[in-house]
Design a protein around this motif. Structure first.
Motif, short mmCIF file in Angstrom:
data_model
loop_
_atom_site.label_atom_id
_atom_site.label_comp_id
_atom_site.label_asym_id
_atom_site.label_seq_id
_atom_site.Cartn_x
_atom_site.Cartn_y
_atom_site.Cartn_z
N HIS A 47 0.82 -1.21 0.00
CA HIS A 47 0.00 0.00 0.00
C HIS A 47 0.85 1.26 0.00
O HIS A 47 0.69 2.14 0.83
CB HIS A 47 -0.94 -0.03 1.20
CG HIS A 47 -0.24 -0.37 2.50
ND1 HIS A 47 0.30 0.56 3.33
CD2 HIS A 47 0.03 -1.57 3.08
CE1 HIS A 47 0.86 -0.02 4.37
NE2 HIS A 47 0.71 -1.32 4.24
N TYR A 48 1.82 1.34 -0.90
CA TYR A 48 2.76 2.44 -0.86
C TYR A 48 2.78 3.24 -2.16
O TYR A 48 2.75 2.68 -3.25
CB TYR A 48 4.17 1.92 -0.55
CG TYR A 48 4.19 0.86 0.52
CD1 TYR A 48 3.70 1.13 1.80
CD2 TYR A 48 4.67 -0.42 0.25
CE1 TYR A 48 3.71 0.15 2.78
CE2 TYR A 48 4.68 -1.40 1.23
CZ TYR A 48 4.19 -1.12 2.49
OH TYR A 48 4.19 -2.08 3.46
N TYR A 178 1.81 -8.60 11.03
CA TYR A 178 3.13 -8.16 11.51
C TYR A 178 3.42 -8.76 12.89
O TYR A 178 4.53 -9.21 13.16
CB TYR A 178 3.20 -6.63 11.61
CG TYR A 178 3.00 -5.89 10.32
CD1 TYR A 178 3.35 -6.45 9.09
CD2 TYR A 178 2.49 -4.59 10.31
CE1 TYR A 178 3.17 -5.75 7.91
CE2 TYR A 178 2.32 -3.88 9.13
CZ TYR A 178 2.65 -4.47 7.93
OH TYR A 178 2.49 -3.77 6.76
N TYR A 234 9.66 1.19 8.82
CA TYR A 234 9.39 2.20 7.79
C TYR A 234 8.33 3.20 8.21
O TYR A 234 8.28 4.31 7.69
CB TYR A 234 9.03 1.57 6.44
CG TYR A 234 7.81 0.68 6.47
CD1 TYR A 234 7.94 -0.68 6.73
CD2 TYR A 234 6.54 1.19 6.26
CE1 TYR A 234 6.83 -1.50 6.78
CE2 TYR A 234 5.43 0.37 6.31
CZ TYR A 234 5.59 -0.97 6.57
OH TYR A 234 4.48 -1.77 6.62
N TYR A 235 7.48 2.81 9.17
CA TYR A 235 6.45 3.77 9.60
C TYR A 235 7.07 5.00 10.25
O TYR A 235 6.57 6.11 10.07
CB TYR A 235 5.45 3.12 10.55
CG TYR A 235 4.51 2.19 9.82
CD1 TYR A 235 3.57 2.71 8.93
CD2 TYR A 235 4.56 0.83 10.00
CE1 TYR A 235 2.71 1.86 8.25
CE2 TYR A 235 3.70 -0.03 9.32
CZ TYR A 235 2.78 0.50 8.45
OH TYR A 235 1.94 -0.33 7.77
FE FE2 Z 1 2.53 -1.72 6.54
#
Ligand code: FE2
Length: 349
Positions: A47-48, A178, A234-235
């Motif tokens: 979702h990037y 996750y 990465y968040y």
């Molecule tokens: Fe994610």
């Protein structure tokens, strides 16, 4: 920086088809295409924004049109199973080995045969028979309140279960893959009993009942609800570079800590067993693992490149190096069901 990024992305004219739109209908081909369709159909749960940029670059370089169906991993997996050999999907891209493993278990994949991919991506970031290939890796890190927590007081994931962290831990619910993969990695490394002990210990030390996503845990640290959040690396990068000032502020309040042995998960792709544009799909995977695409993913999305000849972004480098778990990543998929069971037993919402 945010604005610049947006203007680049606004140039991206890739066809993102809504879920369902493609159901039962054949994706359009370019006018110029002959019977050898110059297309590749992707189901993507990545979702990037950076992916859209990369689709466009791939189209420009190869003349192969990229059709994308975006959705959440479980939805796309269900759809792949339902469609079986009639699927339009040539490849499935997603985050988390748990999702990748499900596609393999459901017999929806085939080995990716490509010297280029083999050269780009080290063996431990591919399936045994190249059933999957990682595009990137991400670490499950601790984002801690820099005012309340001293870095020296942090050490391992296990330490988070000690009494000193009562009411301190922020982490999302156990239905997140996750967290399932994190616990699965502990099953593989330390056995079921220890893994259960850990999950139970975290439940005992939670600052609140799990709610929200990884970003929300960082925001909760910033709001003083707890002092340590367990989140994907990465968040923090994305929040620091966000267009939303609140996100930037929250991320600036936390430090990034890599536990002594850090869990690393992957994002990547499988080649569909029934891919009708197999060659193009392989070309796409070759492209996504190329230096150029890998640079974009680390610089724009703060993921670690799976291609080790590419350096992580400056921000990631500033966080320092870490020691990853020495583990067969596919095992985290294998132990997924067990992990879910343990979460239910210990009452991790
Ligand atoms: Fe994610």
């Amino acid at each position: 920086m945010g604005l610049k990024k947006r203007s680049i992305l606004s140039l991206v004219g890739v066809t993102i088809l809504a879920m369902g739109l493609m159901a039962g209908c054949t994706p359009k081909t370019d006018k110029a295409s002959s019977k050898d369709d110059k297309i590749v159909n992707i189901y993507s749960a990545r979702h990037y924004e950076v992916d859209k940029l990369l689709y466009k670059q791939f189209e420009d370089e190869t003349g192969i049109k990229v059709n994308v169906v975006e959705g959440k991993a479980p939805e796309l997996l269900e759809r792949l199973k339902r469609e079986g050999k009639d699927t339009q999907a040539d490849l499935f891209a997603t985050a988390d080995i748990a999702n990748i493993y499900q596609a393999i278990e459901s017999d929806l994949t085939q080995g990716i045969e490509s010297k280029i991919v083999d050269e780009n991506i080290p063996k431990n970031l591919r399936g045994k028979n190249n059933e999957w290939v990682a595009f990137t890796t991400r670490a499950r890190i601790l984002a801690y309140d820099k005012e309340k927590v001293k870095k020296e007081d942090l050490s391992t994931y296990e330490d988070l279960t000690s009494d000193k962290w009562k009411n301190s831990i922020l982490v999302r619910s156990s239905d997140s893959s996750y967290n399932q993969s994190l616990l699965a990695s502990f099953i593989e490394l330390n056995g079921e009993a220890k893994a259960k002990e850990w999950a139970n210990g975290i439940v005992n030390n939670m600052a609140r009942q799990p709610e929200g996503n990884d970003r929300d845990q960082v925001k909760a640290v910033a709001a003083g609800e707890g002092s340590i959040a367990i989140v994907n690396s990465y968040y923090v990068g994305r929040m620091l570079n966000s267009e939303d000032a609140e996100e930037v502020k929250a991320a600036e309040k936390v430090g990034v800590f890599f536990p002594e042995v850090t869990q690393v998960n992957v994002s990547g792709a499988v080649l569909g067993k029934y891919a009708k544009n197999k060659e193009n799909a392989v070309k796409f995977i070759e492209f996504m693992t190329s230096e150029k695409a890998q640079k974009a993913m680390t610089n724009e999305n703060y993921e670690y490149p799976a291609n080790i000849s590419v350096e992580p972004s400056e921000l990631l480098k500033s966080w320092g190096e870490f020691k990853p778990q020495n583990i067969d990543i596919t095992k985290m998929g294998e132990y997924n069901k067990k992990a879910v069971e343990i979460f239910n037993q210990v009452g991790w919402k």
